[in-house]
Scaffold this motif. Structure first.
Motif, PDB file in Angstrom:
ATOM      1  N   CYS A 225     -17.831 -18.781  19.813  1.00 26.93           N
ATOM      2  CA  CYS A 225     -18.390 -17.479  19.440  1.00 26.93           C
ATOM      3  C   CYS A 225     -19.138 -17.525  18.103  1.00 26.93           C
ATOM      4  O   CYS A 225     -20.158 -16.866  17.935  1.00 26.93           O
TER       5      CYS A 225
ATOM      6  N   ASN B 256     -25.286 -19.299  18.946  1.00 31.27           N
ATOM      7  CA  ASN B 256     -24.433 -18.455  18.124  1.00 31.27           C
ATOM      8  C   ASN B 256     -24.271 -19.033  16.724  1.00 31.27           C
ATOM      9  O   ASN B 256     -24.331 -18.310  15.724  1.00 31.27           O
TER      10      ASN B 256
ATOM     11  N   PHE C   8     -20.310 -12.252  18.121  1.00 32.82           N
ATOM     12  CA  PHE C   8     -20.160 -11.364  19.277  1.00 32.82           C
ATOM     13  C   PHE C   8     -20.636  -9.945  18.964  1.00 32.82           C
ATOM     14  O   PHE C   8     -21.399  -9.353  19.724  1.00 32.82           O
TER      15      PHE C   8
ATOM     16  N   HIS D 123     -26.091 -12.851  23.404  1.00 33.53           N
ATOM     17  CA  HIS D 123     -24.959 -13.665  22.972  1.00 33.53           C
ATOM     18  C   HIS D 123     -24.742 -14.830  23.924  1.00 33.53           C
ATOM     19  O   HIS D 123     -24.709 -14.656  25.135  1.00 33.53           O
TER      20      HIS D 123
END
Length: 199
Positions: free
Chosen positions: A30, A57, A34, A42
């Motif tokens: 992540c 990310n 997020f 994302h």
């Protein structure tokens, strides 16, 4: 080991953040983006190409620091970085404004900051580091001019839950820190709010 300091995650501290999250990033690639990205932007950990999981990310979080913004705070002990909290002006978290369960009742309310994520290495969990990070986030948001600090904790009813389910913190944690707790205006989620300015 005890916490030595809690510092803004600036571009100069990027290596510390990268080392803390490790090669795959926090919470399954992540990289704590997020809430900073729209759902379609994302890079989910379920992508078919395993070699690309989380690459976008990570680049996004790095871009935030290079632009001079601070995406969160790092806790340090004698051995180096040991914890993370994502705290910033609420408008930085674009997914909140689009979320059915967390959409602000007043998206134009001035001076609201949000705390959306904690991450600690497994060996540092359940040792009070998260509470120290929360205290640091309160102090940092106040110093940066925030009027209100808002968070979205999980109610574990005093019990334990897997870390991946309580990454936003627990209701009890925020209650102990003096936050007011209320049900979200359109969902069953809990919203914790702390006024940072008198009057």
């Amino acid at each position: 080991m005890s916490i030595v300091s809690i510092e803004p995650a600036t571009a100069e501290r990027w290596q510390d953040l990268e080392n803390l999250f490790g090669p795959t990033g926090a919470y399954g690639h992540c990289w704590c983006t997020f809430f900073r990205r729209r759902a379609k932007d994302h890079t989910a950990s379920t992508t078919c190409d395993r070699s690309m999981r989380g690459v976008d990310n990570k680049a996004e979080l790095r871009r935030v620091t290079l632009e001079g913004r601070v995406p969160g705070l790092l806790a340090y002990d004698e051995g180096g970085p040991c914890g993370w909290v994502s705290v910033a002006p609420r408008e930085d978290y674009v997914r909140l404004s689009r979320s059915r369960s967390l959409r602000p009742a007043d998206p134009d309310e001035p001076g609201v900051w949000s705390l959306v994520c904690f991450w600690l290495p497994p060996r540092r969990r359940r040792r009070g580091v998260g509470s120290r990070l929360l205290d640091g986030a309160i102090e940092y948001a106040r110093a940066e001019g925030a009027r209100v600090l808002e968070a979205y904790p999980v109610d574990t009813a005093g019990g334990r839950a897997p870390s991946a389910e309580v990454y936003t913190g627990t209701v009890e944690m925020f209650r102990r820190a003096g936050f007011g707790l209320a049900q979200h205006h359109t969902s069953e989620r809990t919203v914790a709010r702390l006024n940072l300015k008198e009057g």
